[in-house]
Design a protein around this motif. Structure first.
Motif, mmCIF file in Angstrom:
data_model
loop_
_atom_site.group_PDB
_atom_site.id
_atom_site.type_symbol
_atom_site.label_atom_id
_atom_site.label_comp_id
_atom_site.label_asym_id
_atom_site.label_seq_id
_atom_site.Cartn_x
_atom_site.Cartn_y
_atom_site.Cartn_z
ATOM 1 N N LYS A 42 6.746 8.473 5.390
ATOM 2 C CA LYS A 42 5.748 8.809 4.379
ATOM 3 C C LYS A 42 5.047 7.559 3.847
ATOM 4 C CE LYS A 42 7.869 13.119 2.749
ATOM 5 N NZ LYS A 42 8.497 13.799 1.594
ATOM 6 N N GLN A 43 5.813 6.512 3.641
ATOM 7 C CA GLN A 43 5.233 5.286 3.099
ATOM 8 C C GLN A 43 4.274 4.624 4.096
ATOM 9 O OE1 GLN A 43 8.194 3.109 0.197
ATOM 10 N NE2 GLN A 43 9.403 4.106 1.770
ATOM 11 N N LEU B 162 -4.377 4.354 2.768
ATOM 12 C CA LEU B 162 -4.869 3.463 1.723
ATOM 13 C C LEU B 162 -5.822 2.419 2.284
ATOM 14 C CD1 LEU B 162 -1.773 2.665 -0.539
ATOM 15 C CD2 LEU B 162 -3.819 3.934 -1.161
ATOM 16 N N LEU B 163 -5.437 1.816 3.406
ATOM 17 C CA LEU B 163 -6.292 0.795 4.006
ATOM 18 C C LEU B 163 -7.652 1.378 4.384
ATOM 19 C CD1 LEU B 163 -3.849 -1.244 6.288
ATOM 20 C CD2 LEU B 163 -4.713 -1.813 4.010
ATOM 21 N N SER C 45 7.092 14.366 -4.428
ATOM 22 C CA SER C 45 7.734 13.323 -5.222
ATOM 23 C C SER C 45 6.944 12.033 -5.016
ATOM 24 C CB SER C 45 9.189 13.129 -4.777
ATOM 25 O OG SER C 45 9.800 12.095 -5.506
ATOM 26 N N PRO C 46 6.093 11.664 -5.976
ATOM 27 C CA PRO C 46 5.208 10.515 -5.766
ATOM 28 C C PRO C 46 5.935 9.176 -5.800
ATOM 29 C CG PRO C 46 4.991 11.331 -7.994
ATOM 30 C CD PRO C 46 5.900 12.287 -7.288
ATOM 31 N N PHE C 47 5.296 8.160 -5.227
ATOM 32 C CA PHE C 47 5.760 6.783 -5.318
ATOM 33 C C PHE C 47 4.538 5.909 -5.559
ATOM 34 C CE2 PHE C 47 5.430 8.303 -0.967
ATOM 35 C CZ PHE C 47 4.537 7.408 -0.368
ATOM 36 N N GLY C 48 4.741 4.729 -6.118
ATOM 37 C CA GLY C 48 3.644 3.913 -6.615
ATOM 38 C C GLY C 48 2.484 3.728 -5.672
ATOM 39 N N MET C 49 2.755 3.428 -4.412
ATOM 40 C CA MET C 49 1.699 3.164 -3.445
ATOM 41 C C MET C 49 0.821 4.388 -3.211
ATOM 42 S SD MET C 49 2.103 1.276 0.258
ATOM 43 C CE MET C 49 3.165 2.559 0.928
ATOM 44 N N GLN C 50 1.317 5.556 -3.585
ATOM 45 C CA GLN C 50 0.579 6.797 -3.346
ATOM 46 C C GLN C 50 -0.517 7.045 -4.388
ATOM 47 O OE1 GLN C 50 2.059 10.258 -4.814
ATOM 48 N NE2 GLN C 50 0.339 11.367 -3.919
ATOM 49 N N ALA C 51 -0.619 6.176 -5.377
ATOM 50 C CA ALA C 51 -1.561 6.379 -6.477
ATOM 51 C C ALA C 51 -2.986 6.638 -6.001
ATOM 52 C CB ALA C 51 -1.527 5.173 -7.419
#
Length: 294
Positions: free
Chosen positions: A93-94, A101-102, A178-184
């Protein structure tokens, strides 16, 4: 009369802060920062500063602010602060998030950043050190930008959840329950444009120096990465901000796909009652904790 009273109150507050600031010790970083700023002005054109400077500030700030949340997943002690403990982060996922993102940063956001120079020229926004606002003015301006962006985000974000359009645009951002910071900033390109427009409204209203552009970028990234971090860490300095929503507030939105639509503050959800399920959830959580203690 009311307008004059408001202006007098603001002027009094400004003078009070300025008076307090006169007693504070000199900032040891001010002179190095001044030297670096003047070096930048002497060696780069305004176009380079506005375009490549803004891109560097965004990219460096974004990924540096993501580091703590990324590291937390490898620290067993921090797992007790993870909000959805049954949904750990995965490399798959990450990596998928990073690639998206890129694409968004360089093919959606970079063309917008390229317009920064023309924006500053059109509104005659200064770059010089002597024109730079004091720190307390900058803080107040960033807070004003946050209030404006929060209002835009609440109503447009809520609209994106409408059943007729949700699956076409906003569903991409909700791919991670379940979000994580990079997913902002993991989102559909159209969402990046629609919700991202709120970022620029405050700049149009308040911007009196190019430094505000960068300060507001950092503040906005700090907030959105924090609320998407998936961790409710104690002693978080952002919780000192009045009415700040925080990670638990936004994590509930990702968990349930409804309510808690605002980006930074809680007042719009409170006014329109879209935080009612979250409030009920918190009450239930408190009762369970009391039962566990007994």
């Amino acid at each position: 009369m009311a307008m004059n009273d408001s202006i007098n109150i603001l002027n009094s507050a400004y003078l009070a802060v300025e008076y307090i600031d006169s007693f504070l010790p000199d900032n040891p970083l001010q002179q190095p920062f001044k030297n670096a700023w003047n070096y930048m002005l002497d060696n780069y054109t305004k176009f380079q500063i506005a375009t490549w400077g803004s891109l560097i500030v965004h990219e460096v700030s974004y990924f540096l602010l993501c580091v703590p949340g990324f590291v937390f997943q490898f620290i067993p002690y921090m797992q007790k602060y993870k909000i959805q403990q049954d949904k750990p982060e995965t490399w798959e996922k990450q990596w998928k998030c990073f690639k998206t993102l890129l694409f968004n940063h360089f093919f959606i956001q970079l063309p917008l950043i390229c317009g920064t120079y023309y924006f500053t020229e059109y509104f005659n926004i200064p770059y010089e050190w002597e024109e730079m606002p004091r720190w307390y003015v900058l803080v107040a301006q960033c807070f004003g930008c946050a209030v404006i962006e929060d209002a835009w985000h609440y109503f447009l974000h809520r609209l994106l959840h409408h059943k007729r359009i949700y699956k076409y645009i906003h569903k991409v951002h909700h791919e991670f329950v379940s979000p994580f910071g990079m997913q902002a900033e993991y989102a559909h390109p159209l969402e990046t444009l629609i919700l991202g427009a709120g970022f620029f409204i405050g700049i149009v209203v308040f911007c009196n120096h190019v430094v505000l552009l960068w300060a507001w970028v950092i503040c906005r990234l700090m907030e959105t990465i924090d609320v998407h971090s998936g961790y409710d860490v104690p002693l978080n300095p952002l919780h000192l901000v009045p009415f700040y929503a925080g990670a638990r507030f936004h994590d509930f939105h990702h968990m349930n796909f409804i309510g808690n639509y605002a980006s930074t503050f809680t007042w719009w959800d409170r006014i329109f009652g879209t935080d009612s399920q979250f409030i009920a959830y918190k009450e239930k959580e408190k009762k369970q904790q009391l039962i566990t203690k007994k």
